[in-house]
Design an enzyme around this catalytic site. Structure first.
Site, PDB file in Angstrom:
ATOM      1  CB  THR A 155     -23.399  21.315  -0.628  1.00 45.58           C
ATOM      2  OG1 THR A 155     -22.692  22.337  -1.163  1.00 45.58           O
ATOM      3  CG2 THR A 155     -22.617  20.266   0.063  1.00 45.58           C
ATOM      4  CE  LYS A 181     -20.135  21.533  -3.299  1.00 44.90           C
ATOM      5  NZ  LYS A 181     -19.742  21.993  -2.173  1.00 44.90           N
ATOM      6  CB  THR A 192     -16.056  23.706  -1.073  1.00 43.56           C
ATOM      7  OG1 THR A 192     -15.992  23.909   0.326  1.00 43.56           O
ATOM      8  CG2 THR A 192     -15.098  22.791  -1.604  1.00 43.56           C
ATOM      9  CB  SER A 407     -26.728  30.527  10.618  1.00 39.53           C
ATOM     10  OG  SER A 407     -26.430  31.441  11.604  1.00 39.53           O
TER      11      SER A 407
END
Lengths: 407, 407
Positions: A155, A181, A192, A407
């Site tokens: 990501t 990842k 994550t 955000s």
């Protein structure tokens, strides 16, 4: 995002693993022009082991993966990137169940042999239609290589991460190839670490779990970027058995040691790659703790140092501030004796027996701190416990990534 | 260093405390033109209580202070600023012993009735000659007020910190006045929170210790700037008894409750001031945890949130990233149930029952996050345990102070 200055020059040349077929597709979980769904089909008879986040607010994927891993059998892995499906209640669960039903119907296997991971924004249920179409596209896509899969599970990673090793088990060469990842966390995505290791070795699930647990304690459990623990962290190890060795059942079976060593190697390589992609990282830091009352105590002390914002900012500033290391040892809540403590940077002792060393010459230490790879040593002088942990420095880059953002 | 934007407008008007005489002097522990030695003379019969860092690599001052506080009697306090004397082995101990000998000879009391604290650079033994001359100057200096003392105990603080309260005890008005220093840690100084509270109430040492312990659990133990714990943190409470109340011996004595409330008040005010001077702080964050299985569990969950770099950077970025709060709750190692968890900013619930609230309107939350004082609420839905903790945001300023620097 610019490639981390700590990244290796290129993605390594990972060997294929018989019994594993990789495919990627576009599920379009976000508005982006990239593959974001990874599908790994596994040969019948594949054994599986898993280690998962201890975060009690874990995702549905983690809950169901933990249950399935206990069954020991796997036929496929699906990884969704762009949406973590975490903190989405029953709607998140529906999405995972749909994916497992779709893939298990395709393969003609039980739903709990399908492993699902998701990573990305939290609080938004994984959209059922996108997941369904993405899986459908993946099932019919051309097989791809490790690098494409490593890119697709990523990501906010700034580079694709993979590692491999081989071992001789019962006269057969077995291969382990893994991808991972993770780079910390980036708003509004929930960070994550997702790691997948594939091997053609034949190993019974119970032993596979034991081996993964041991490797995990020496690798993934010894790294930290910011001390924050994702709700989705997962490492899965799949063993297809295609190498044709007599299945390993116990740790004292011939070849089990060799496999464990190769697994430790792959896990450690993958763990280091995550740290090397730490948010804002400019320096890779290895902290070696010796002389603790136990290995576990050494690991805790190492992580207390590795998680200290003051130690991490000192390294960012190329400052040999050993007082902050003393502080971090002392606050770990583990046995330590100030007056036996010794601290070094690289191989240069700066403090011993609870005092700065008399002959301390800062020049070689300052030179070491200018490099990319920093080594800190702490000897507690209490026992034989030891551990090595890895982290990165804390820089303006970390703040920029995590705070200079709405955000 | 610029005054923190979260600082109060001015130093408060603290009442004097009978039996306490403050003086400051220049010991010149560093090359600076300011007073750096604080001397508080205490009336005969003064009782003392103390709470100290749990860092096992604590300073000599902490070790000796802990022993002396157990004796319950105090005649003087000496605070050295500019040198923490920590991690200096036997030479550091010599310095503390010299100071205690010099002051106790002057007052004609026992050496262990003299309390010494030091704050500043670590690893350098406190110079004996400067300490001796500084004490000598202090003993003959003109008495000064609270603000001068608060300034003199400070190192990297951007403002002087003080607070007071009064209570009625046995028909007498008693006064509590306190000063504190601390702002996180600044290279190469070892950060330290040093707090001193003086009261004219008459209270037996054992009860005084019990009261300070209780106040500490609700105030100083509930704040964090960066999760790092100094080797020198100290809070001392001196009770001169000059108010003339019948000495308090037990918590159920008349007036003990009132004193405890006033003490809690002063400790909480002082604790907040330290957070408001947190390194690089732009926002003061209050985290209220309810519905935990116990108060202690609530406090731990609150501190897990307050110490999370990802939560602190989100607040710095004025980002209502409740997913990071979920993560921090889950990693605390305390009982929590994802599907009962509720999270609010100010009074606006953003997530309930493990899901984002359906009607979530970000506008009022975004408005709240633009302010200086941020409130986060977490309800675990498990029990009656509750706690409130305080921290500040994590900003570029923190990195600048701690990394953009070479010792």
């Amino acid at each position: 995002m610019e490639r981390s200055p700590l990244a290796p020059a290129a993605f390594p040349d990972l060997p294929p693993v018989e019994g594993v077929t990789l495919r990627v597709a576009r599920a379009r979980y976000k508005e982006w022009d990239r593959c974001d769904l990874t599908y790994a089909e596994l040969a019948e008879g594949t054994a599986v082991a898993g280690v998962f986040t201890r975060n009690v607010c874990c995702s549905t994927e983690v809950e169901m993966g933990r249950e399935s891993a206990a069954g020991g059998k796997a036929r496929a892995l699906v990884v969704n990137a762009g949406n973590s499906n975490a903190f989405t209640g029953y709607r998140g669960r529906e999405a995972v169940e749909q994916i497992r039903a779709q893939v298990s119907a395709h393969l003609g296997c039980a739903a709990d042999e399908i492993f699902v991971s998701s990573t990305g924004v939290i609080g938004v249920p994984l959209p059922l239609d996108k997941a369904r179409a993405g899986i459908e596209a993946a099932l019919t896509a051309q097989p791809c290589g490790w690098e494409a899969a490593a890119q697709t599970i990523g990501t906010t990673d700034t580079f694709a991460k993979g590692a491999s090793a081989t071992a001789m088990v019962g006269g057969r060469k077995v291969t382990l190839s893994g991808i991972i990842k993770g780079s910390g966390m980036i708003a509004p995505d929930m960070a994550t670490m997702l790691g997948y290791i594939f091997t053609d070795a034949a190993i019974e699930p119970a032993l596979l779990q034991q081996m993964l647990g041991a490797a995990n304690r020496r690798s993934f459990s010894c790294i930290t970027v910011d001390g924050d623990t994702s709700t989705s962290d997962t490492v899965l190890l799949f063993a297809t058995g295609k190498a044709g060795n007599a299945p390993l059942v116990r740790m004292d079976d011939a070849g089990a040691d060799a496999f464990q060593a190769a697994l430790d190697d792959v896990c450690t390589q993958l763990a280091h790659l995550v740290v090397r992609d730490g948010e804002g990282a400019q320096k890779f830091i290895e902290i070696e703790v010796t002389g603790a009352v136990s290995d576990e105590s050494a690991r805790r002390i190492g992580l207390s140092i590795a998680n200290s914002p003051l130690v991490k900012t000192a390294i960012a500033g190329e400052d040999a501030n050993w007082g902050r290391v003393v502080m971090a040892v002392g606050k770990a809540g583990e046995p330590a004796d100030r007056d036996r403590l010794a601290i070094r940077f690289a191989d240069k002792w700066v403090a011993q027996s609870g005092l700065a060393v008399d002959s301390y010459d800062e020049a070689p230490v300052a030179e070491h701190l200018k490099g990319r790879d920093i080594r800190i040593g702490v000897d507690l002088g209490l026992g034989d416990g030891q551990a090595t942990v890895w982290t990165c420095d804390l820089t303006h880059g970390y703040i920029s990534i995590n705070a200079d953002y709405r955000s």
